[in-house]
Design a protein around this motif. Structure first.
Motif, short mmCIF file in Angstrom:
data_model
loop_
_atom_site.label_atom_id
_atom_site.label_comp_id
_atom_site.label_asym_id
_atom_site.label_seq_id
_atom_site.Cartn_x
_atom_site.Cartn_y
_atom_site.Cartn_z
N VAL A 1 -6.16 1.41 5.13
CA VAL A 1 -6.40 0.48 4.02
C VAL A 1 -6.14 -0.96 4.45
N VAL B 1 0.83 -1.22 0.00
CA VAL B 1 0.00 0.00 0.00
C VAL B 1 0.86 1.27 0.00
N THR C 1 -3.47 6.68 6.32
CA THR C 1 -4.25 6.02 5.26
C THR C 1 -3.70 4.64 4.95
N THR C 2 -2.39 4.49 5.01
CA THR C 2 -1.77 3.19 4.78
C THR C 2 -2.29 2.16 5.78
N PHE D 1 1.34 3.98 -2.79
CA PHE D 1 0.17 4.79 -3.16
C PHE D 1 -0.22 5.79 -2.08
N THR D 2 0.06 5.47 -0.81
CA THR D 2 -0.41 6.33 0.28
C THR D 2 0.72 6.92 1.13
N GLY D 3 1.93 6.39 1.01
CA GLY D 3 3.05 6.90 1.79
C GLY D 3 2.95 6.52 3.26
N THR E 1 1.52 7.35 5.95
CA THR E 1 0.39 8.08 6.51
C THR E 1 -0.57 7.12 7.20
#
Length: 239
Positions: free
Chosen positions: A111, A98, A107-108, A101-103, A105
């Protein structure tokens, strides 16, 4: 015996030196909690946000998949198998997939947690939907119920106990899994546990993070149990 250095500093003689591994290292220290309260609350907030976000997103993905698997029976095996396969992916590998795509963060982590929740949510949602009696659905169709009305007024109420059971399990599981987010710097209360390891296994910090995770899981489970009780009054009446 004390030795006075030329600079005026005082140091203990060899017989008075306290070994590093004998330094105070309590299992729990209230002063640590008080002194670091703002940090603990910040990590707790992140833990709660990641847990709620992952379970909600997981439910939004799992429900359509469960409906498709119920409608087309041949899909149930592949859907359940895919979700189980995703769950077996180690968290380190998941974040590596992941990350581009998200770094680094939150968000990683979100996901990854969402994907991990699917194996529990899809299975429970599908079980609940498959448990709705076929004759009840046929009777509803005979009364003119369309697909949307059939779902909201027949399928959902009857499948709700299985749905909430899945949400409870997924929530408690996600609370525990959030801690692996320390790999990318967003592990909620897991940051305290990891910090304790880095601070020469400072037990008070490790135990504080651990107790926080346990209490959060218990509170979430009790709240969802309350939601189930309020939303299924017919179950209480039958009991």
């Amino acid at each position: 015996m004390r030795l006075v250095l030329s600079a005026g500093a005082m140091v203990s003689a060899p017989g008075d030196v306290l070994a590093a591994d004998a330094a105070p290292n309590p299992w729990f220290d209230a002063s640590y909690v008080v002194d670091n309260w703002d940090t603990i609350v910040r990590y707790l907030g992140e833990h709660v946000r990641l847990t709620i976000g992952a379970v909600v997103l997981g439910a939004l993905i799992a429900l359509p998949l469960a409906l498709l698997a119920r409608r087309y029976r041949w899909l149930s095996g592949p859907v359940l198998g895919l979700s189980a396969g995703i769950y077996t992916i180690p968290s380190l590998a998941m974040f590596a997939f992941v990350f581009p795509f998200t770094g680094l963060t939150a968000t990683t982590v979100l996901v990854g947690l969402t994907l991990y929740s699917l194996v529990i949510l899809i299975r429970n949602f599908l079980t609940g939907l498959q448990g709705v009696p076929a004759d009840v659905r046929e009777a509803a169709r005979g009364m003119g119920y369309g697909s949307a009305r059939l779902f909201w007024q027949i399928d959902l109420p009857l499948a709700l106990p299985a749905f909430i059971a899945g949400l409870r399990i997924a929530t408690v599981s996600t609370v525990a899994l959030v801690t692996v987010g320390v790999l990318v710097g967003h592990g909620g209360l897991g940051q305290l546990i990891f910090g304790g390891f880095n601070a020469n296994f400072y037990r008070a910090e490790i135990v504080t993070g651990t107790i926080g995770c346990v209490l959060l899981a218990l509170v979430a489970d009790v709240l969802l149990a309350g939601v189930e009780r309020l939303s299924t009054p017919w179950a209480r009446a039958r009991a």
